[in-house]
Motif scaffolding. Sequence first.
Motif, PDB file in Angstrom:
ATOM      1  N   VAL A 170     -10.692   3.274  -2.590  1.00  0.00           N
ATOM      2  CA  VAL A 170     -10.302   2.875  -1.357  1.00  0.00           C
ATOM      3  C   VAL A 170      -9.881   1.425  -1.445  1.00  0.00           C
ATOM      4  O   VAL A 170     -10.230   0.575  -1.906  1.00  0.00           O
ATOM      5  CB  VAL A 170     -11.497   2.894  -0.380  1.00  0.00           C
ATOM      6  CG1 VAL A 170     -11.258   2.506   1.232  1.00  0.00           C
ATOM      7  CG2 VAL A 170     -12.308   4.360  -0.106  1.00  0.00           C
ATOM      8  N   LEU A 171      -8.659   1.340  -0.792  1.00  0.00           N
ATOM      9  CA  LEU A 171      -7.803  -0.036  -0.584  1.00  0.00           C
ATOM     10  C   LEU A 171      -7.693  -0.071   0.982  1.00  0.00           C
ATOM     11  O   LEU A 171      -6.956   0.950   1.530  1.00  0.00           O
ATOM     12  CB  LEU A 171      -6.380  -0.043  -1.481  1.00  0.00           C
ATOM     13  CG  LEU A 171      -6.789   0.125  -3.006  1.00  0.00           C
ATOM     14  CD1 LEU A 171      -6.513   1.239  -3.407  1.00  0.00           C
ATOM     15  CD2 LEU A 171      -5.834  -0.951  -3.452  1.00  0.00           C
ATOM     16  N   ASN A 172      -7.992  -1.174   1.473  1.00  0.00           N
ATOM     17  CA  ASN A 172      -7.550  -1.468   2.767  1.00  0.00           C
ATOM     18  C   ASN A 172      -7.345  -2.742   3.331  1.00  0.00           C
ATOM     19  O   ASN A 172      -7.679  -3.744   2.628  1.00  0.00           O
ATOM     20  CB  ASN A 172      -8.754  -0.860   3.704  1.00  0.00           C
ATOM     21  CG  ASN A 172     -10.038  -1.657   3.486  1.00  0.00           C
ATOM     22  OD1 ASN A 172     -10.523  -1.584   2.361  1.00  0.00           O
ATOM     23  ND2 ASN A 172     -10.770  -2.241   4.471  1.00  0.00           N
ATOM     24  N   LYS A 173      -6.492  -2.715   4.116  1.00  0.00           N
ATOM     25  CA  LYS A 173      -6.076  -4.254   4.754  1.00  0.00           C
ATOM     26  C   LYS A 173      -7.255  -4.692   5.425  1.00  0.00           C
ATOM     27  O   LYS A 173      -8.031  -4.140   6.210  1.00  0.00           O
ATOM     28  CB  LYS A 173      -5.059  -3.869   5.709  1.00  0.00           C
ATOM     29  CG  LYS A 173      -3.681  -3.548   5.169  1.00  0.00           C
ATOM     30  CD  LYS A 173      -2.482  -3.732   5.835  1.00  0.00           C
ATOM     31  CE  LYS A 173      -2.777  -3.295   7.244  1.00  0.00           C
ATOM     32  NZ  LYS A 173      -1.590  -3.129   8.177  1.00  0.00           N
ATOM     33  N   ASP A 178      -2.957   4.303   8.590  1.00  0.00           N
ATOM     34  CA  ASP A 178      -3.659   3.088   9.443  1.00  0.00           C
ATOM     35  C   ASP A 178      -4.119   2.149   8.363  1.00  0.00           C
ATOM     36  O   ASP A 178      -5.142   1.493   8.724  1.00  0.00           O
ATOM     37  CB  ASP A 178      -4.818   3.561  10.338  1.00  0.00           C
ATOM     38  CG  ASP A 178      -4.239   4.735  11.451  1.00  0.00           C
ATOM     39  OD1 ASP A 178      -3.270   4.201  11.764  1.00  0.00           O
ATOM     40  OD2 ASP A 178      -5.038   5.416  11.584  1.00  0.00           O
ATOM     41  N   GLY A 179      -3.553   1.566   7.311  1.00  0.00           N
ATOM     42  CA  GLY A 179      -3.624   0.599   6.382  1.00  0.00           C
ATOM     43  C   GLY A 179      -4.887   0.848   5.605  1.00  0.00           C
ATOM     44  O   GLY A 179      -5.233  -0.048   4.714  1.00  0.00           O
ATOM     45  N   ILE A 180      -5.137   2.099   5.231  1.00  0.00           N
ATOM     46  CA  ILE A 180      -6.123   2.543   4.448  1.00  0.00           C
ATOM     47  C   ILE A 180      -5.741   3.508   3.240  1.00  0.00           C
ATOM     48  O   ILE A 180      -5.402   4.480   3.926  1.00  0.00           O
ATOM     49  CB  ILE A 180      -7.336   3.163   5.205  1.00  0.00           C
ATOM     50  CG1 ILE A 180      -8.101   2.200   6.156  1.00  0.00           C
ATOM     51  CG2 ILE A 180      -8.527   3.517   4.148  1.00  0.00           C
ATOM     52  CD1 ILE A 180      -9.187   2.781   6.715  1.00  0.00           C
ATOM     53  N   LEU A 181      -5.860   3.089   2.308  1.00  0.00           N
ATOM     54  CA  LEU A 181      -5.323   3.910   1.182  1.00  0.00           C
ATOM     55  C   LEU A 181      -6.444   4.691   0.273  1.00  0.00           C
ATOM     56  O   LEU A 181      -7.321   3.734  -0.161  1.00  0.00           O
ATOM     57  CB  LEU A 181      -4.468   3.426   0.093  1.00  0.00           C
ATOM     58  CG  LEU A 181      -3.967   4.177  -1.086  1.00  0.00           C
ATOM     59  CD1 LEU A 181      -3.185   5.398  -0.834  1.00  0.00           C
ATOM     60  CD2 LEU A 181      -3.069   3.199  -1.917  1.00  0.00           C
ATOM     61  N   LEU A 215       0.682  -1.218  -0.030  1.00  0.00           N
ATOM     62  CA  LEU A 215      -0.013   0.014  -0.035  1.00  0.00           C
ATOM     63  C   LEU A 215       0.745   1.428   0.002  1.00  0.00           C
ATOM     64  O   LEU A 215       0.451   2.229  -0.666  1.00  0.00           O
ATOM     65  CB  LEU A 215      -1.151  -0.141   1.135  1.00  0.00           C
ATOM     66  CG  LEU A 215      -2.130  -1.259   1.091  1.00  0.00           C
ATOM     67  CD1 LEU A 215      -2.833  -1.228   2.427  1.00  0.00           C
ATOM     68  CD2 LEU A 215      -3.213  -0.790  -0.147  1.00  0.00           C
ATOM     69  N   GLU A 216       1.823   1.215   0.528  1.00  0.00           N
ATOM     70  CA  GLU A 216       2.860   2.391   0.637  1.00  0.00           C
ATOM     71  C   GLU A 216       3.409   2.418  -0.639  1.00  0.00           C
ATOM     72  O   GLU A 216       3.702   3.635  -1.210  1.00  0.00           O
ATOM     73  CB  GLU A 216       4.082   2.164   1.638  1.00  0.00           C
ATOM     74  CG  GLU A 216       3.415   2.415   3.239  1.00  0.00           C
ATOM     75  CD  GLU A 216       4.586   2.028   4.315  1.00  0.00           C
ATOM     76  OE1 GLU A 216       5.734   1.657   3.870  1.00  0.00           O
ATOM     77  OE2 GLU A 216       4.383   2.103   5.457  1.00  0.00           O
ATOM     78  N   SER A 217       3.751   1.524  -1.201  1.00  0.00           N
ATOM     79  CA  SER A 217       4.369   1.498  -2.612  1.00  0.00           C
ATOM     80  C   SER A 217       3.336   2.059  -3.691  1.00  0.00           C
ATOM     81  O   SER A 217       3.757   2.883  -4.579  1.00  0.00           O
ATOM     82  CB  SER A 217       4.767   0.168  -3.143  1.00  0.00           C
ATOM     83  OG  SER A 217       5.150   0.213  -4.628  1.00  0.00           O
ATOM     84  N   LEU A 218       2.295   1.590  -3.711  1.00  0.00           N
ATOM     85  CA  LEU A 218       1.332   1.897  -4.442  1.00  0.00           C
ATOM     86  C   LEU A 218       1.045   3.416  -4.376  1.00  0.00           C
ATOM     87  O   LEU A 218       0.798   4.254  -5.058  1.00  0.00           O
ATOM     88  CB  LEU A 218      -0.077   1.013  -4.481  1.00  0.00           C
ATOM     89  CG  LEU A 218      -1.097   1.405  -5.192  1.00  0.00           C
ATOM     90  CD1 LEU A 218      -1.017   1.265  -6.573  1.00  0.00           C
ATOM     91  CD2 LEU A 218      -2.404   0.774  -5.009  1.00  0.00           C
ATOM     92  N   LEU A 243     -10.525  -3.552  -2.374  1.00  0.00           N
ATOM     93  CA  LEU A 243     -10.552  -2.673  -2.965  1.00  0.00           C
ATOM     94  C   LEU A 243     -11.969  -2.029  -3.604  1.00  0.00           C
ATOM     95  O   LEU A 243     -12.856  -3.095  -3.622  1.00  0.00           O
ATOM     96  CB  LEU A 243     -10.152  -2.595  -4.348  1.00  0.00           C
ATOM     97  CG  LEU A 243     -10.095  -1.830  -5.617  1.00  0.00           C
ATOM     98  CD1 LEU A 243      -9.504  -0.570  -5.329  1.00  0.00           C
ATOM     99  CD2 LEU A 243      -9.798  -2.481  -7.094  1.00  0.00           C
ATOM    100  N   SER A 244     -12.251  -0.845  -3.270  1.00  0.00           N
ATOM    101  CA  SER A 244     -13.613  -0.335  -3.565  1.00  0.00           C
ATOM    102  C   SER A 244     -13.423   0.532  -4.764  1.00  0.00           C
ATOM    103  O   SER A 244     -12.484   1.732  -4.496  1.00  0.00           O
ATOM    104  CB  SER A 244     -14.183   0.340  -2.007  1.00  0.00           C
ATOM    105  OG  SER A 244     -15.342   0.830  -2.811  1.00  0.00           O
ATOM    106  N   SER A 245     -13.800   0.458  -5.911  1.00  0.00           N
ATOM    107  CA  SER A 245     -13.564   1.064  -7.114  1.00  0.00           C
ATOM    108  C   SER A 245     -14.593   1.782  -7.483  1.00  0.00           C
ATOM    109  O   SER A 245     -15.762   0.967  -7.597  1.00  0.00           O
ATOM    110  CB  SER A 245     -12.887   0.275  -8.235  1.00  0.00           C
ATOM    111  OG  SER A 245     -12.855   0.835  -9.381  1.00  0.00           O
ATOM    112  N   PRO A 246     -14.593   3.013  -7.873  1.00  0.00           N
ATOM    113  CA  PRO A 246     -15.869   3.657  -8.272  1.00  0.00           C
ATOM    114  C   PRO A 246     -16.160   3.326  -9.889  1.00  0.00           C
ATOM    115  O   PRO A 246     -17.100   3.730 -10.281  1.00  0.00           O
ATOM    116  CB  PRO A 246     -15.447   5.355  -8.480  1.00  0.00           C
ATOM    117  CG  PRO A 246     -13.926   5.327  -8.667  1.00  0.00           C
ATOM    118  CD  PRO A 246     -13.305   3.980  -7.878  1.00  0.00           C
TER     119      PRO A 246
END
Length: 170
Positions: free
Chosen positions: A103-106, A89-92, A67-70, A115-118
């Motif tokens: 929204v990408l989250n662990k 906190d693990g949420i991008l 997630l950090e790399s992305l 992943l929640s993609s529009p």
Amino acid sequence: MKARSLIKGVKSFLRPTQFPSLGAPSRIVHSFGIPSIKFQFTMPGPSVAEELLMPIKDYKRIAEHFLESLSEQIEILDDERIDDINYSDGILTISTIEKGIYVLNKQTPNRQIWLSSPISGPYRFDFEGDAQSGEGTWSNSRTDQELLGLLSEEFSQILQKDVKFEYEEE
């Protein structure tokens, strides 16, 4: 009196030596004059499901790095159609002007990234690869689609240019 002898019989029948996972009766509870027994259930060691999942420390390390790399790769794009990028906190979260919010989250209990993609909706991705080294990909078992491949396609569409996100080694 009959109730007490019944409870004694149940206690002696369900001895922990006969049923080790059941445990010993913890207490007798009377509810409306009818005695009942409550048991403490204990399971030694991890469950079968937990044994099939990657170790939690490996999952956390791999997911955080991913997630950090992305997040860094998206910031490098520096496009005005990307309104905001926030990783905490693990949420991008990635806000795009035209399409909406990603929204990408662990999901630590499942060892997944959600992943929640529009554009394409919700997905769940599992890590496939070597948990020790962190080499592998996040892929969806239902669609066989890789997370970075899906994001590359959608961001190429949003930014109207070729975008290719890549896995970066730890």
